[in-house]
Scaffold this motif. Structure first.
Motif, short mmCIF file in Angstrom:
data_model
loop_
_atom_site.label_atom_id
_atom_site.label_comp_id
_atom_site.label_asym_id
_atom_site.label_seq_id
_atom_site.Cartn_x
_atom_site.Cartn_y
_atom_site.Cartn_z
N ASP A 126 1.92 7.75 -4.19
CA ASP A 126 1.61 8.29 -5.52
C ASP A 126 0.28 9.04 -5.52
N LEU A 127 -0.70 8.50 -4.80
CA LEU A 127 -2.00 9.18 -4.73
C LEU A 127 -1.87 10.54 -4.05
N VAL A 128 -1.00 10.62 -3.04
CA VAL A 128 -0.75 11.90 -2.37
C VAL A 128 -0.05 12.86 -3.32
N GLU A 129 0.97 12.37 -4.05
CA GLU A 129 1.71 13.21 -4.98
C GLU A 129 0.80 13.75 -6.08
N GLN A 130 -0.20 12.96 -6.48
CA GLN A 130 -1.12 13.38 -7.53
C GLN A 130 -2.29 14.20 -6.98
N LEU B 208 0.81 -1.23 0.00
CA LEU B 208 0.00 0.00 0.00
C LEU B 208 0.84 1.27 0.00
N ARG B 209 2.03 1.24 0.64
CA ARG B 209 2.80 2.48 0.79
C ARG B 209 3.08 3.18 -0.53
N PRO B 210 3.61 2.48 -1.58
CA PRO B 210 3.88 3.21 -2.82
C PRO B 210 2.60 3.73 -3.50
N LEU B 211 1.50 3.00 -3.36
CA LEU B 211 0.25 3.45 -3.96
C LEU B 211 -0.25 4.71 -3.26
N LEU B 212 -0.20 4.71 -1.94
CA LEU B 212 -0.64 5.89 -1.20
C LEU B 212 0.27 7.08 -1.46
#
Length: 573
Positions: A547-551, A541-545
């Motif tokens: 990226d979602l924060v960065e976007q 989950l960490r990399p997905l979260l």
């Protein structure tokens, strides 16, 4: 190693939040950890890989403060020194290349480890010296180093040794347990096509069987003879059958209540078992009508000669030692492919990378020889040719029908697995995925094929592309290099290459939407709560979260290092 390749590996690790089958990163702040020697053993015993020392997975693969690269390099050189007075940490020493490098402006050390099976005459397995060969031999499975089983250790130790298992006597049997019909037809064929029976009278069947090692000097059927021309070999070896099973989906169900759509255990002498298995498989595949003038023929979605070759190879080259006699050759028919799985792994110098090169090495020399002369039930052909032409024939036949080449990439130390696709490489879903990648209109057919193979199999190599497209190796390298330059693949030399951005896979895209559907704009959720709700690990989950924060699709309530960090949707605008 090129700086660009290292950067791409690090980007991939950070996006997926974990190591993988190709790369292992470790902090090594206090020196080379013991686990590194296990990873070296694992990479050496499987397909090779890269170790990056000086990156900490716990800090999103960030550089380790105070990392001493020279200390690490000295320890690696010492541990991989096999000179007379040295004390190596692993044996035998695999091909390796330790280097100083930089990540984010900080020093790291990279160690490229080569696969031992690619080294002519190499003794296997590679093991951690302090643990011994039985406890210290490892294999790479995903992002983990796993102990080799006793059977896997046995296979690697004997991989290049003469195997005479097929000449063992089948205790308790006599020539009467051999099919008189198959014996007669086999010996007749030999007399017409070979000098094997020179000096043996036409009526001396026992002498002929002895000449081709179908019986021992004591007149007892050998394993090769019993399997190839026995009346019913399963009387002594009930599990030596070909199991054809049809599954309702694209994977084997773990639900015991889900029944097979069809299943047949193909037994009898090997020629009959192979013929039955091919027919059972074809019965469960679709076919199309091809009209030529006033006549037409039904063409199966996978060519019959490809199925026959794959199944024949499974029974001909499998391991027949006592370790594996409880295992069957399995033909699994899924909605999208057919898989033929045989016990024993590759033998000699054959690997999943060079299996299509067009020459043969035989674990079971006497069985192979017999199967080149024992007739099939139709009487018009024999079971095998043993000219090394079988896999190239499969590649050509699949390519002519617009199908991907046979895929051996999921083979393991103890099993050979060949996957035969039931659909063309770029079918509608793949076409839609390719359309979603940048600059599709500027890419050529070879580029699309490489990307499709990388998505389908998890990786692509020069050999994969050459087999599927029939291109020159240099043209394949040029296509892969262009995709690396475009930022779509990462890899080097002849491969393997993998997709640079794992967000380009459907599973990760689906996971992103799953996360977004759980969150709202008022009640933040922790990563533990998201993990429990989605069933996904925190590391996934960490990399997905991130990226979602960065976007700016998700808002984080605290810095990345904070244990109180939670997530919610941004306010509506």
């Amino acid at each position: 190693m090129r700086d660009q390749e290292l950067r791409e590996h690090v980007i991939r690790l950070r996006r997926q939040g974990r190591d993988d089958a190709l790369v292992e990163a470790t902090a090594a702040g206090g020196g080379v950890p013991k686990s590194v020697w296990q990873t070296i053993s694992a990479f050496a015993n499987t397909d090779g890989g890269l170790i990056i020392l000086g990156l900490d997975e716990q800090t999103d693969f960030g550089p380790v403060e105070g990392f001493d690269p020279q200390r690490i390099l000295d320890a690696l050189h010492s541990g991989l020194d096999d000179s007379h007075s040295a004390d190596p940490k692993v044996l035998p020493i695999p091909p390796h290349d330790p280097r100083h490098a930089d990540v984010d402006g900080a020093p790291v050390v990279t160690l490229r480890v080569g696969a031992l099976h690619e080294v002519p005459g190499a003794v296997m397995p590679c093991f951690v010296s302090a643990q011994g060969i039985e406890r210290g031999s490892y294999k790479r499975v995903g992002d983990a180093d796993k102990h080799l089983s006793p059977y896997e250790t046995h296979l690697l130790r004997s991989r290049r040794s003469p195997d005479r298992t097929d000449r063992e006597e089948v205790t308790g049997t006599t020539p009467a347990d051999l099919s008189s019909e198959l014996v007669g037809r086999t010996l007749d064929g030999l007399r017409h096509r070979s000098r094997a029976l020179t000096g043996i009278d036409a009526g001396d069947s026992l002498g002929g069987l002895l000449r081709v090692n179908a019986v021992s000097s004591a007149g007892v059927p050998t394993l090769a003879g019993y399997l190839a021309i026995g009346v019913y070999p399963q009387q002594e070896f009930p599990h030596l059958v070909i199991d054809v099973a049809v599954h309702p989906g694209t994977e084997k169900s773990r639900d015991p209540t889900v029944r097979f759509l069809d299943r047949q255990s193909c037994d009898g002498p090997l020629p009959q078992a192979v013929d039955d298995a091919v027919r059972a498989t074809l019965r469960n595949l679709r076919s199309r009508r091809v009209v030529d003038g006033a006549t037409g023929i039904d063409v199966p979605e996978i060519p019959a000669e490809v199925l026959r070759e794959a199944i024949t190879n499974g029974v001909m080259h499998r391991d027949y030692s006592a370790f594996a006699r409880g295992q069957q050759v399995a033909v699994d028919i899924f909605a999208d492919r057919v898989e033929v799985k045989s016990p024993g792994g590759f033998w000699g110098d054959r690997t999943k990378e060079n299996v299509a090169e067009g020459y043969s090495t035989a674990r079971n020399e006497n069985l192979v020889r017999l199967l080149t002369v024992v007739p099939m039930p139709d009487g018009r052909s024999t079971v095998a040719e043993n000219q090394g032409s079988g896999v190239p024939l499969m590649v050509t036949a699949m390519r002519q029908q617009g199908l991907p080449a046979p895929d051996y990439s999921t083979s393991t130390i103890d099993h050979v697995v060949v996957r035969l696709a039931r659909f063309g490489l770029i079918e509608p879903d793949m076409e839609a995925w390719l359309d979603g990648l940048p600059d599709r209109e500027q890419r050529e057919r070879a580029h699309d094929a490489a990307l499709a193979l990388a998505k389908l199999n998890g990786h692509v190599s020069v050999v994969d592309l050459r087999n599927n497209l029939g291109l020159d190796s240099d043209d394949c390298r040029a296509a892969l290099a262009q995709l690396v330059a475009d930022g779509l693949l990462v890899g080097m030399n002849d491969g393997p290459y993998v997709l640079t951005d794992l967000q380009m896979t459907d599973s990760v895209s689906g996971a992103r939407w799953q996360i977004l559907s759980l969150l709202d704009g008022s009640l933040p959720k922790s990563i533990a709560e998201i993990s429990e709700a989605t069933g996904k690990t925190r590391s996934a989950l960490r990399p997905l979260l991130r990226d979602l924060v960065e976007q700016e699709l998700v808002v984080a309530t605290a810095p990345p290092q904070s244990r109180n960090r939670k997530y919610l949707l941004p306010p509506r605008r």
